[in-house]
Write a protein that holds these residues in place. Structure first.
Motif, PDB file in Angstrom:
ATOM      1  N   SER A   1       0.915  -1.203   0.116  1.00  0.00           N
ATOM      2  CA  SER A   1       0.060   0.030  -0.011  1.00  0.00           C
ATOM      3  C   SER A   1       0.778   1.212   0.128  1.00  0.00           C
ATOM      4  N   VAL A   2       0.088   2.429  -0.366  1.00  0.00           N
ATOM      5  CA  VAL A   2       0.763   3.589  -0.366  1.00  0.00           C
ATOM      6  C   VAL A   2       1.530   3.955   1.116  1.00  0.00           C
TER       7      VAL A   2
ATOM      8  N   GLN B   1       6.823  14.556   2.204  1.00  0.00           N
ATOM      9  CA  GLN B   1       7.438  14.125   1.089  1.00  0.00           C
ATOM     10  C   GLN B   1       7.458  12.616   0.818  1.00  0.00           C
ATOM     11  N   HIS B   2       7.373  12.038   1.810  1.00  0.00           N
ATOM     12  CA  HIS B   2       7.330  10.684   1.608  1.00  0.00           C
ATOM     13  C   HIS B   2       6.040   9.826   1.112  1.00  0.00           C
ATOM     14  N   LEU B   3       4.905  10.463   1.841  1.00  0.00           N
ATOM     15  CA  LEU B   3       3.472  10.175   1.074  1.00  0.00           C
ATOM     16  C   LEU B   3       3.415  10.328  -0.259  1.00  0.00           C
TER      17      LEU B   3
ATOM     18  N   ALA C   1       5.314   7.884  -2.386  1.00  0.00           N
ATOM     19  CA  ALA C   1       4.696   7.045  -2.600  1.00  0.00           C
ATOM     20  C   ALA C   1       3.338   7.066  -3.318  1.00  0.00           C
ATOM     21  N   THR C   2       2.743   7.845  -3.394  1.00  0.00           N
ATOM     22  CA  THR C   2       1.472   8.324  -4.217  1.00  0.00           C
ATOM     23  C   THR C   2       1.825   8.532  -5.368  1.00  0.00           C
ATOM     24  N   VAL C   3       2.785   9.163  -5.917  1.00  0.00           N
ATOM     25  CA  VAL C   3       3.086   9.112  -7.596  1.00  0.00           C
ATOM     26  C   VAL C   3       3.472   7.687  -7.922  1.00  0.00           C
TER      27      VAL C   3
END
Length: 103
Positions: A18-19, A86-88, A91-93
């Motif tokens: 998961s993201v 930034q980390h989210l 992960a999202t992109v």
């Protein structure tokens, strides 16, 4: 190393699905964040403003926010989301591009 190969390695080693799981891993590993940003972007995932078609995760000059969007022919087409983490955003992109689930 290609971004796809790096993601496959992370999926195998860390059982990420998961993201949120990918974002948590990135938050713990600054070197991994740099590896992802520097990996071969042949799969249309970019971390700096370019003219190429594809998915982008671009930070503002102050690093206060991260913009994730899809671009085609130099224009933002759809999917723009703004993140403070930034980390989210990274992960999202990766997930929105479809690259994480591609074989």
């Amino acid at each position: 190393m290609t971004l796809k190969a790096l993601l496959n390695q992370l999926k195998t080693e860390h059982k990420i699905t998961s993201v949120a799981e990918l974002a948590a891993l990135l938050a713990r590993d600054a070197a991994l964040v740099q590896q992802i940003k520097q990996a071969d972007a042949q799969y249309w995932v970019n971390f700096s403003k370019q003219t190429f078609d594809g998915w982008y995760c671009v930070t503002t000059p102050s690093n206060a926010s991260y913009h994730v969007y899809y671009q085609e022919r130099g224009q933002h087409c759809w999917g723009e989301e703004v993140f403070s983490d930034q980390h989210l955003a990274i992960a999202t992109v990766i997930f929105q591009s479809g690259l994480f689930h591609a074989e």
